[in-house]
Design a protein around this motif. Structure first.
Motif, PDB file in Angstrom:
ATOM      1  N   LEU A   1      -2.119  -8.773  36.467  1.00 11.74           N
ATOM      2  CA  LEU A   1      -0.923  -9.604  36.406  1.00 11.74           C
ATOM      3  C   LEU A   1      -0.303  -9.700  35.010  1.00 11.74           C
ATOM      4  N   PRO A   2      -1.095  -9.874  33.946  1.00 13.31           N
ATOM      5  CA  PRO A   2      -0.479  -9.966  32.612  1.00 13.31           C
ATOM      6  C   PRO A   2       0.256  -8.699  32.197  1.00 13.31           C
TER       7      PRO A   2
ATOM      8  N   LYS B   1       6.870 -11.044  36.102  1.00 12.45           N
ATOM      9  CA  LYS B   1       6.029 -12.173  35.710  1.00 12.45           C
ATOM     10  C   LYS B   1       6.814 -13.489  35.739  1.00 12.45           C
TER      11      LYS B   1
ATOM     12  N   HIS C   1       5.783 -16.610  37.957  1.00 11.13           N
ATOM     13  CA  HIS C   1       5.492 -17.836  37.213  1.00 11.13           C
ATOM     14  C   HIS C   1       6.333 -18.996  37.734  1.00 11.13           C
TER      15      HIS C   1
ATOM     16  N   THR D   1       0.810 -15.256  34.030  1.00  9.69           N
ATOM     17  CA  THR D   1       2.166 -14.709  34.048  1.00  9.69           C
ATOM     18  C   THR D   1       3.081 -15.348  32.999  1.00  9.69           C
TER      19      THR D   1
ATOM     20  N   SER E   1       5.097 -15.576  29.864  1.00  7.49           N
ATOM     21  CA  SER E   1       5.736 -14.546  29.025  1.00  7.49           C
ATOM     22  C   SER E   1       5.484 -14.829  27.543  1.00  7.49           C
TER      23      SER E   1
END
Length: 463
Positions: free
Chosen positions: A388-389, A396, A400, A461, A463
């Motif tokens: 996911l990252p 993301k 999120h 997620t 940023s």
């Protein structure tokens, strides 16, 4: 090597009479119980349960149930009538024949199954959310998905009883009575079947044609059934016993060593806490449920996608995309402790939402992708906690924000969000936790587990 099963023996005279009667009945119907275990009321995680008298090795048989001791529409006294009129008993649930059998057997003083069914006096121990008040469900379970599921259940139960069951029992007043076999009792029996019934796993035969598949659906083993003794075992995700089906009997087999004094646990499947509470009326204490999940409704992804739109053109494009996407699924994106379980659907949504106007037009003209070269394993990894990252920033952000909107849906009766930190402190304070009602504790377990999954997702997620 499996221990030879022996006849079930009634435990000490201190055991409650209904349990004594049940164990005597087990002897009569040929159900055999290992000398290394015993059934008791108290000392287990629920009202009834099974404890080990001695150390038990993996592979040992704990008890054997002959198929003649299973309660279903084929073994009830009214089986011939149910079979004769089966075409009039069809329903969306498929449970009507079993429920009619239970209505009859539960209220018959001469029932062969009376010692078994008498273990549940008026089903007072069932505490499914369907028996909570609507206000209590909405207040304690808001955001969990359970209130909506219960509303659907209750509407379906009422319709099934009114349209199918009531006309049938009215036609057979010699066996059923509408004043005795009421909607209230029917609803309790639905909860009883939800909580205690079993369904035999079906082996798929790739060579079967369509007609043979239809015949397979009619086999008795495909029906839900009540399994005395097996339903006395409680559930945990890290269970130590498992029910095995053979042509002549059902066997509860130890799947890992059990120590003397330890409770014997079966498994009801990979069930999240919200599913356990909805279907069975209990939860596993956090964090022991390895199968816990949290849903993100697709509408919350739509809210995330709509954030920041400033022009009518962009809004129109989003609306067109959403109309196409909603034809693919109306559900939710499901996340567990390791990532997204519905990663294929989420991948599709994010891919379409990121398309330019030209790309989307081509997508519609082709009625989807002509060849989707995205590898399933690659997608699964991308939407795992490890992957996911590494998603692109736009994806993301959508995940999120969708998780944030979902987290905001958990609110108490005063219409403000209950912080997960406050709930964590409550969970850790055993004295304060003990002061909560059983319903409050179960609702807390569901909310807290789901919120933790969402918070972790938001962290991954960011940023």
């Amino acid at each position: 090597m499996a221990t030879e099963a022996k006849r079930a023996k009634v435990e000490e005279d201190s055991e409650p009479s209904p349990l004594q009667n049940f164990l005597q009945w087990c002897n009569q119907v040929g159900l055999t119980l290992s000398s290394k275990v015993y059934v008791c009321k108290g000392g287990t995680v629920a009202e009834y349960g099974m404890l080990a008298k001695d150390n038990i090795e993996e592979g040992e048989v704990l008890f054997i149930i002959p198929r003649s001791a299973l309660l279903h529409q084929g073994t009830t006294k009214v089986s011939a009538l149910l079979d004769k009129e089966k075409s009039s008993l069809e329903s969306s649930s498929g449970w009507v024949p079993l429920l009619l059998a239970l209505l009859y057997e539960y209220t018959s003083s001469q029932s062969h199954w009376k010692p078994y069914l008498s273990l549940w006096t008026d089903f007072k121990t069932l505490d499914h959310p369907m028996f909570w008040s609507k206000e209590e469900r909405d207040r304690l379970l808001r955001g969990t998905g359970i209130p909506g599921a219960v509303d659907t259940d209750l509407a379906n139960i009422h319709k099934e009883y009114t349209d199918v069951v009531l006309p049938f029992i009215t036609r057979h007043p010699d066996l059923w009575n509408k004043d005795t076999h009421t909607l209230e009792l029917y609803t309790k029996l639905v909860a009883f079947v939800m909580a205690y019934s079993f369904q035999e796993p079906q082996e798929e035969d790739e060579d079967d044609d369509e007609d043979e598949d239809e015949e397979q659906e009619e086999k008795p083993s495909n029906r839900p059934m009540m399994v005395p003794m097996a339903d006395m075992l409680n559930h945990v995700s890290s269970h130590n016993a498992n029910l095995e089906f053979t042509p002549d009997s059902l066997k509860m087999v130890c799947v890992r060593p059990i120590c003397k004094g330890e409770e014997v646990f079966n498994t009801y499947g990979q069930m999240a806490n919200w599913q356990l509470l909805h279907m069975y009326g209990f939860t596993e204490p956090h964090p022991s449920n390895s199968n816990d999940t949290a849903d993100i409704p697709i509408n919350n992804l739509h809210k995330a996608a709509a954030q920041g739109i400033q022009s009518d053109v962009d809004q129109q494009l989003l609306d067109e995309k959403w109309e196409v996407l909603c034809q693919m699924t109306q559900g939710a994106f499901v996340f567990d402790k390791s990532g997204c379980l519905t990663y294929t659907e989420l991948h599709t949504f994010l891919k379409v939402l990121s398309m330019s106007k030209e790309e989307f037009s081509e997508f519609k003209e082709n009625e989807g992708w002509e060849e989707d070269d995205d590898d399933d394993e690659v997608i699964a990894l991308a939407f795992s906690n490890e992957g996911l990252p590494g998603l692109k920033a736009s994806s993301k952000r959508l995940i999120h924000e969708a998780a944030r909107h979902t987290l905001g849906s958990y609110r108490d009766g005063e219409e403000h969000e209950v912080g997960v930190d406050s709930e964590r402190m409550l969970m850790e304070d055993k004295a304060a936790l003990a002061k909560l009602s059983r319903r409050q504790q179960n609702a807390l377990q569901v909310r807290y587990g789901q919120k933790n999954i969402l918070l972790k997702l938001m962290a991954l997620t960011m940023s």
